[in-house]
Enzyme design. Sequence first.
Site, mmCIF file in Angstrom:
data_model
loop_
_atom_site.group_PDB
_atom_site.id
_atom_site.type_symbol
_atom_site.label_atom_id
_atom_site.label_comp_id
_atom_site.label_asym_id
_atom_site.label_seq_id
_atom_site.Cartn_x
_atom_site.Cartn_y
_atom_site.Cartn_z
ATOM 1 N N VAL A 228 0.840 -1.200 0.000
ATOM 2 C CA VAL A 228 0.000 0.000 0.000
ATOM 3 C C VAL A 228 0.878 1.255 0.000
ATOM 4 C CG1 VAL A 228 -1.736 1.293 1.300
ATOM 5 C CG2 VAL A 228 -1.921 -1.190 1.126
ATOM 6 N N GLU A 247 6.170 4.839 5.962
ATOM 7 C CA GLU A 247 7.022 3.933 6.730
ATOM 8 C C GLU A 247 6.405 2.556 6.591
ATOM 9 O OE1 GLU A 247 8.088 1.356 9.297
ATOM 10 O OE2 GLU A 247 6.741 2.572 10.520
ATOM 11 N N CYS A 281 6.593 -4.046 12.398
ATOM 12 C CA CYS A 281 7.329 -3.829 11.143
ATOM 13 C C CYS A 281 8.813 -4.060 11.358
ATOM 14 C CB CYS A 281 7.047 -2.449 10.566
ATOM 15 S SG CYS A 281 7.230 -1.159 11.776
#
Length: 504
Positions: A228, A247, A281
């Site tokens: 995305v 990010e 992440c």
Amino acid sequence: MTYQHYIDGEWVDGHGTETFESENPATGESLGEFHRGTEADVREATAAADDAFETWRDLSHIDRAEYLWDIYHELKERHEELGEVVTKECGKEISEGKADVTEAWHMVEWAAGDARHPKGDVVPSEIPSKDAYMRRKPRGVVGCITPWNFPVAIPFWHMAVSLVEGNTVVWKPAEQTPWCGQIVAEMFEESGIPDGVFNMVQGYGDAGAAIVDDDRVDTVLFTGSAEVGHEIASEVASDPGKLAACEMGGKNGIVITEEADLDIAVHSAVMSSFKTTGQRCVSSERLIVHEDIYDEFKQRFVEVAEKVAVGDPLDDSTFMGPAIEAEHVEKIQQYNDLAREEATNVLVDRTELDDEEIPEGHEDGHWVGPFVYEVDYDPSLRCLKEEVFGPHVALVEYSGDIEHAVDIHNDTPYGLAGAVISEDYRQINYYRDHAEVGLAYGNLPCIGAEVQLPFGGVKKSGNGYPSAREVIEAVTERTAWTLNNSKEIEMAQGLSADIKTEDD
Ligand code: ADP
């Protein structure tokens, strides 16, 4: 009741007819029903933010920060309660749920405290009678699109600095964590922030896309998947006045050299791979271990991975809660299958947990345990390149020096976080200087960033506007301002200021 959007200082149903539910991933129970935002709702929110901008930017940084100080105190006072809400809605175990709230007030504290710090730079001029400054101005409307895994902290990473710097905000929380979104919006309402300065539209990716697409939005701040994020970055790149700070994920690695303290190595690897069920992440999915200590490390790491406590995230003896949703468990299972094909050996396979490992009343939760395998390094292997976002870890043995380990470490399209475990400062410094990551650690897990450091990655993981402290770059624009204190005009670089006419 069905929870609403917060637009221009009002709670509204919006234009859509659809609603969606927030689900507790540990139990499958519904936590509430929410209106699903549409493009028309986003248009209203951006129009309100655009209208509110002129008045908001005219306040001082310090006056704008006052609204955030109220929120700071509320986050602190409601720590326990909000930590539980985070845990119930996204499944992180309770110390992580509470840490999410702590990180949020740290970010608010940093942004609101920064309001009283110097802004810009005083810069020397070649001409003594000139004063030169670098000043910053707010960009305007900031669109904030946030993920589910830090449902209170990341929204404040985006919004606290944006607001103090004088921007107005349209925020879309993740569809998995709208309850946290609702509570944050209530806090803004209670702070008395002027109508239209803060707006929230609940919903899915289509509402996020409408924010990106809206001409009134000057900066898009996005934290989420690389898929995305790249779509957003490329769309925004075609619009010259707009900026995107994205990010995204990582395929993060830890290098464990022959000089490592194995207690630190095992501890750091377990924290990095299994905390948040591998759904950060910055979680590590690759452990790159020197041959001299490989067998001992493997035995000790496997021993812990076999026993890591998976269970009710509200119970403080739990280390790993559930995965966020059923589709995500499926994705993790598919990657575990891929690793079974590509690996030389599967060491721990808790993909399907035993019935007795799942706490009573949690049978409908989205459970998955650690999966650990060893693999011979080969640049063509997908399992060493693609992000799983789960408790899925490869052990890769290397021989030779740190240079070789770092070559393997850097062989992914991503570059978010990483760590080196070694007692040899030359190896540590080599890693620090050559690892292709935005966040690097020595003798620590590769998770656990603090808000006063920049946060962001390189390569496929980010686009150069790190979040946390340095989000200021993305939400302000600079003016190089020069003032002449003399009655004469004098130019730099020896450029003549004489006006010559035909009469001369
Ligand atoms: P994750 O894998 O962590 O759920 P996503 O990138 O799918 O990450 O989602 C992060 C945020 O981006 C969520 O708020 C989601 O609704 C939003 N989102 C998803 N697709 C789009 C899109 N095409 N445009 C803008 N926002 C989107």
